[in-house]
Scaffold this motif. Structure first.
Motif, mmCIF file in Angstrom:
data_model
loop_
_atom_site.group_PDB
_atom_site.id
_atom_site.type_symbol
_atom_site.label_atom_id
_atom_site.label_comp_id
_atom_site.label_asym_id
_atom_site.label_seq_id
_atom_site.Cartn_x
_atom_site.Cartn_y
_atom_site.Cartn_z
ATOM 1 N N GLU A 1 14.444 1.879 4.172
ATOM 2 C CA GLU A 1 15.204 2.470 3.066
ATOM 3 C C GLU A 1 15.162 1.520 1.881
ATOM 4 O OE1 GLU A 1 19.489 4.504 1.987
ATOM 5 O OE2 GLU A 1 19.382 3.206 3.746
ATOM 6 N N ILE A 2 14.762 2.067 0.733
ATOM 7 C CA ILE A 2 14.795 1.327 -0.520
ATOM 8 C C ILE A 2 15.547 2.185 -1.532
ATOM 9 C CG2 ILE A 2 12.682 0.040 -0.012
ATOM 10 C CD1 ILE A 2 11.146 1.896 -1.849
ATOM 11 N N GLU A 3 15.945 1.585 -2.643
ATOM 12 C CA GLU A 3 16.758 2.305 -3.627
ATOM 13 C C GLU A 3 15.979 3.504 -4.174
ATOM 14 O OE1 GLU A 3 19.392 1.563 -7.645
ATOM 15 O OE2 GLU A 3 17.856 0.105 -7.118
ATOM 16 N N ASP A 4 16.513 4.684 -3.952
ATOM 17 C CA ASP A 4 15.846 5.940 -4.305
ATOM 18 C C ASP A 4 15.665 6.070 -5.819
ATOM 19 O OD1 ASP A 4 14.641 8.382 -3.942
ATOM 20 O OD2 ASP A 4 16.511 9.489 -3.649
ATOM 21 N N GLY A 5 14.408 6.241 -6.226
ATOM 22 C CA GLY A 5 14.093 6.461 -7.620
ATOM 23 C C GLY A 5 13.922 5.210 -8.460
ATOM 24 N N PHE A 6 14.309 4.049 -7.935
ATOM 25 C CA PHE A 6 14.241 2.808 -8.702
ATOM 26 C C PHE A 6 13.316 1.775 -8.081
ATOM 27 C CE2 PHE A 6 18.227 4.820 -9.785
ATOM 28 C CZ PHE A 6 18.209 4.776 -11.177
ATOM 29 N N ASP A 7 13.245 1.731 -6.760
ATOM 30 C CA ASP A 7 12.351 0.823 -6.045
ATOM 31 C C ASP A 7 11.263 1.680 -5.403
ATOM 32 O OD1 ASP A 7 14.214 -1.071 -6.802
ATOM 33 O OD2 ASP A 7 15.169 -1.151 -4.832
#
Length: 124
Positions: A64-70
């Motif tokens: 999981e990574i920051e949605d839309g930013f990473d």
């Protein structure tokens, strides 16, 4: 069925589909971020197997990574001349019922970019 193998993040497929599973498992390469990853990060991992002509790529369920930013980019090289896939949030091959990504090549790269704030677990 090779899609049922969940021992790692990346499997390089041998030159023939009828090869035994043991041969596939010996070619496993795992690539992962730090957990939690750092802000303003840009990392690149090169994956190559001169005996392969395809890769089956999956990510761990914890990814999981920051949605839309990473973003994680699966690219042809460090310049990302050709992009096989761009992933963010939990939308990764092999995660949440997403199918694996199969690419027809013997080498590729994984580029990860994070923004300046909000970090999550990362990828594997």
């Amino acid at each position: 069925d090779l899609q049922d193998i969940s021992l790692c993040s990346l499997l390089s497929l041998p030159n023939y589909y009828d090869a035994i599973v043991e041969k596939v498992i010996t070619n496993i390469t795992a690539v992962e971020s730090e957990h939690k990853y750092l802000p303003s990060q840009q990392t690149y991992h090169s994956i190559s197997n001169p005996l392969a002509y395809k890769f089956l790529i999956t990510f761990d369920e914890w990814t999981e990574i920051e949605d839309g930013f990473d973003h994680v980019y699966i690219c042809s090289n460090s310049y990302c001349d050709y992009v096989y896939g761009i992933y963010t949030g939990t939308n990764f091959p092999g995660v949440n019922d997403n199918p694996p990504l199969i690419i027809n090549t013997n080498s590729f790269g994984i580029l990860f970019q994070s923004d300046t704030n909000v970090e999550y677990w990362g990828y594997l």
